[in-house]
Design a protein around this motif. Structure first.
Motif, short mmCIF file in Angstrom:
data_model
loop_
_atom_site.label_atom_id
_atom_site.label_comp_id
_atom_site.label_asym_id
_atom_site.label_seq_id
_atom_site.Cartn_x
_atom_site.Cartn_y
_atom_site.Cartn_z
N LEU A 284 0.82 -1.21 0.00
CA LEU A 284 0.00 0.00 0.00
C LEU A 284 0.85 1.26 0.00
N LYS A 285 2.13 1.11 0.33
CA LYS A 285 3.04 2.23 0.35
C LYS A 285 4.41 1.72 -0.08
N GLU A 286 5.17 2.54 -0.76
CA GLU A 286 6.48 2.11 -1.24
C GLU A 286 7.47 2.01 -0.08
N PHE A 287 8.22 0.90 -0.08
CA PHE A 287 9.31 0.72 0.87
C PHE A 287 10.61 1.03 0.13
N GLU A 288 11.33 2.02 0.59
CA GLU A 288 12.54 2.45 -0.10
C GLU A 288 13.76 2.34 0.81
N ASP A 289 14.90 2.12 0.14
CA ASP A 289 16.22 2.14 0.78
C ASP A 289 16.27 1.20 1.99
N LYS A 290 16.49 1.74 3.17
CA LYS A 290 16.67 0.93 4.37
C LYS A 290 15.43 0.09 4.67
N HIS A 291 14.25 0.69 4.55
CA HIS A 291 13.01 -0.03 4.83
C HIS A 291 12.78 -1.16 3.83
N ALA A 292 13.20 -0.97 2.59
CA ALA A 292 13.06 -2.02 1.59
C ALA A 292 13.93 -3.23 1.94
N GLU A 293 15.15 -2.98 2.37
CA GLU A 293 16.04 -4.08 2.77
C GLU A 293 15.50 -4.82 3.99
N GLU A 294 14.92 -4.09 4.93
CA GLU A 294 14.34 -4.72 6.12
C GLU A 294 13.16 -5.61 5.73
N LEU A 295 12.33 -5.15 4.80
CA LEU A 295 11.17 -5.93 4.37
C LEU A 295 11.61 -7.21 3.67
N VAL A 296 12.62 -7.12 2.81
CA VAL A 296 13.12 -8.31 2.11
C VAL A 296 13.72 -9.29 3.10
N LYS A 297 14.42 -8.80 4.09
CA LYS A 297 15.11 -9.66 5.06
C LYS A 297 14.14 -10.38 5.99
N VAL A 298 13.03 -9.74 6.32
CA VAL A 298 12.13 -10.31 7.31
C VAL A 298 11.26 -11.43 6.74
N CYS A 299 11.12 -11.54 5.41
CA CYS A 299 10.25 -12.55 4.80
C CYS A 299 11.00 -13.87 4.64
N PRO A 300 10.58 -14.96 5.30
CA PRO A 300 11.29 -16.24 5.19
C PRO A 300 11.10 -16.93 3.84
N LYS A 301 10.05 -16.58 3.10
CA LYS A 301 9.76 -17.20 1.81
C LYS A 301 10.33 -16.40 0.63
N LYS A 302 11.04 -15.32 0.91
CA LYS A 302 11.66 -14.51 -0.14
C LYS A 302 10.65 -14.03 -1.18
N VAL A 303 9.51 -13.55 -0.68
CA VAL A 303 8.46 -13.04 -1.56
C VAL A 303 8.86 -11.69 -2.17
N PHE A 304 9.58 -10.91 -1.41
CA PHE A 304 9.93 -9.55 -1.86
C PHE A 304 11.34 -9.54 -2.45
N ASP A 305 11.57 -8.53 -3.30
CA ASP A 305 12.87 -8.34 -3.93
C ASP A 305 13.18 -6.85 -4.00
N ILE A 306 14.46 -6.56 -4.26
CA ILE A 306 14.91 -5.17 -4.33
C ILE A 306 15.00 -4.73 -5.79
N GLU A 307 14.42 -3.58 -6.09
CA GLU A 307 14.51 -2.99 -7.43
C GLU A 307 15.37 -1.74 -7.38
N ASP A 308 16.34 -1.67 -8.27
CA ASP A 308 17.23 -0.51 -8.34
C ASP A 308 16.55 0.59 -9.17
N MET A 309 16.33 1.73 -8.54
CA MET A 309 15.65 2.83 -9.20
C MET A 309 16.63 3.85 -9.78
N GLY A 310 17.91 3.61 -9.62
CA GLY A 310 18.90 4.56 -10.12
C GLY A 310 19.21 5.65 -9.12
N GLN A 311 20.34 6.28 -9.30
CA GLN A 311 20.78 7.38 -8.44
C GLN A 311 20.86 6.95 -6.98
#
Length: 385
Positions: A284-311
């Motif tokens: 419902l809201k974008e997870f960016e930078d530090k929060h995005a890494e925390e979200l990816v790390k907390v999921c045991p099933k690896k549902v989430f991934d990191i997308e590079d937006m540039g800059q």
């Protein structure tokens, strides 16, 4: 001065218009259900403590006041229903059942578990057993061994029937561990098929009578074209039956007959058959930078991934929603995350898994389950007509 009443005559056109008037025909009136009701109708939402709206609304007139027909129509079902096979091996099958109610999916599951026939060992005639396993336990272990034989080629054996080549499969097991040798394993590969029937003789009252066995085969089973080049064997050759110590011996005959899982679990042709609703993960809201890494790390099933937006910017994306197990780890990290991640299940989309015991391929089992369900529907229709 009195008022004069004005009488207005309603024309036939106005009466017809009022009769056929529908507020949903007006251009400025929204059609369909409001978003929150549509979500409640089609999705089960998983909250931090428990899911909400997990059941489906089956009443056809539930949303009639809003101009939405909730009834099940055959033409809509035939257009929307789909089966997509995602994985198929010799023993496992995973497929999607789309646009079906949970009742139909559960009907397939119950048929697969309890109503599909298979061949399993029912009677065990023990001639000699000096192992540490009791006869009853040994017979129970033999009964759970899956037999690779098409049950449609055999008939059911009733109490009044004589075991013959059309309703019985006979196996012989005779293994011995010589004294001085190490302990040996008895595997299903040592079960030998007897296409001519039983070789054990019944006790005879006199020497003049012809000795009888425990079956009455008029023809050898290997003379049948189905078994001429495909002998009957256990589905797997490495299942452990028993262990023998030096000097111990097992000699027996095992008779397999046709049955269904409703009678005993040994006749169930599937190890398990289960389904789950398709997961749906919404950020419902974008997870960016530090929060995005925390979200990816907390999921045991690896549902989430990191997308590079540039800059140097990064954000989290939902890469594998199908793998979500609804463990809810992603919404347990405080109240804020629970408001930013929405976990849902699609109510009419089921991921179905069939794990065969090896007696028959899983796709064959599913086709047979469809035939049984079709036969049940035809019987209901004939009873009602």
């Amino acid at each position: 001065m009195g008022t004069k009443e004005v009488t207005r005559i309603v024309t036939d056109e106005e009466k017809q218009f009022a009769k056929n008037f529908n507020i949903f025909d007006l251009p400025d009136v929204p059609t369909g259900l409001p978003p929150h009701l549509e979500l409640q109708r089609t999705r089960a939402v998983c909250k931090n403590d428990a899911p909400i709206h997990p059941t489906s609304v089956l009443y056809s007139g539930a949303y009639a006041s809003m101009g939405v027909d909730n009834s099940v129509r055959l033409e809509n079902f035939s257009e929307d229903f789909k089966v997509d096979v995602t994985s198929l091996t010799e023993t496992d099958m995973v497929f999607d059942m789309i646009s079906v109610p949970a009742g139909i999916a559960n009907a397939f599951r119950r048929i697969l578990l309890a109503e599909l026939p298979s061949m399993a060992i029912e009677k065990v005639f023990v001639a000699n057993n000096t192992s540490v396993i009791q006869d009853e336990v040994l017979a129970h272990r033999l009964g759970l061994i899956p037999i690779a034989a098409d049950p449609s080629l055999f008939e059911y054996l009733s109490e009044n029937d004589q075991p013959n080549e059309k309703n019985t499969i006979v196996f012989k097991l005779h293994v011995k561990c010589p004294k001085g040798d190490p302990r040996r394993k008895v595997l299903t590969s040592e079960l030998r098929w007897l296409p001519n029937g039983s070789e054990l003789l019944k006790e005879s009252g006199g020497s003049t009578t012809k000795p009888k066995t425990y079956t009455s085969f008029s023809h050898s089973q290997d003379s049948f074209p189905e078994f001429a080049k495909n002998p009957i064997t256990p589905s797997f050759q490495d299942i452990l039956i028993a262990k023998l110590g030096p000097g111990q011996e097992i000699e027996l005959e095992a008779h397999a007959v046709k049955g269904i899982g409703k009678t005993h679990a040994k006749w169930s042709p599937v190890a398990t058959a289960w389904y789950r609703m398709l997961p749906e993960v919404i950020l419902l809201k974008e997870f960016e930078d530090k929060h995005a890494e925390e979200l990816v790390k907390v999921c045991p099933k690896k549902v989430f991934d990191i997308e590079d937006m540039g800059q140097g910017r990064k954000r989290a994306t939902v890469a594998r929603p199908r793998d979500c197990s609804l463990c809810r780890e992603c919404i347990r990290e405080g109240v804020e995350w629970a408001k930013q991640v929405d976990l849902r299940r699609v109510k009419n989309h089921f991921i179905f898994t069939i794990e065969s015991t090896g007696s028959q391929p899983p796709d064959v089992l599913f086709n047979e389950a469809v035939k049984i369900l079709e036969d049940k529907c035809e019987r209901v229709i004939s009873e009602l007509s």
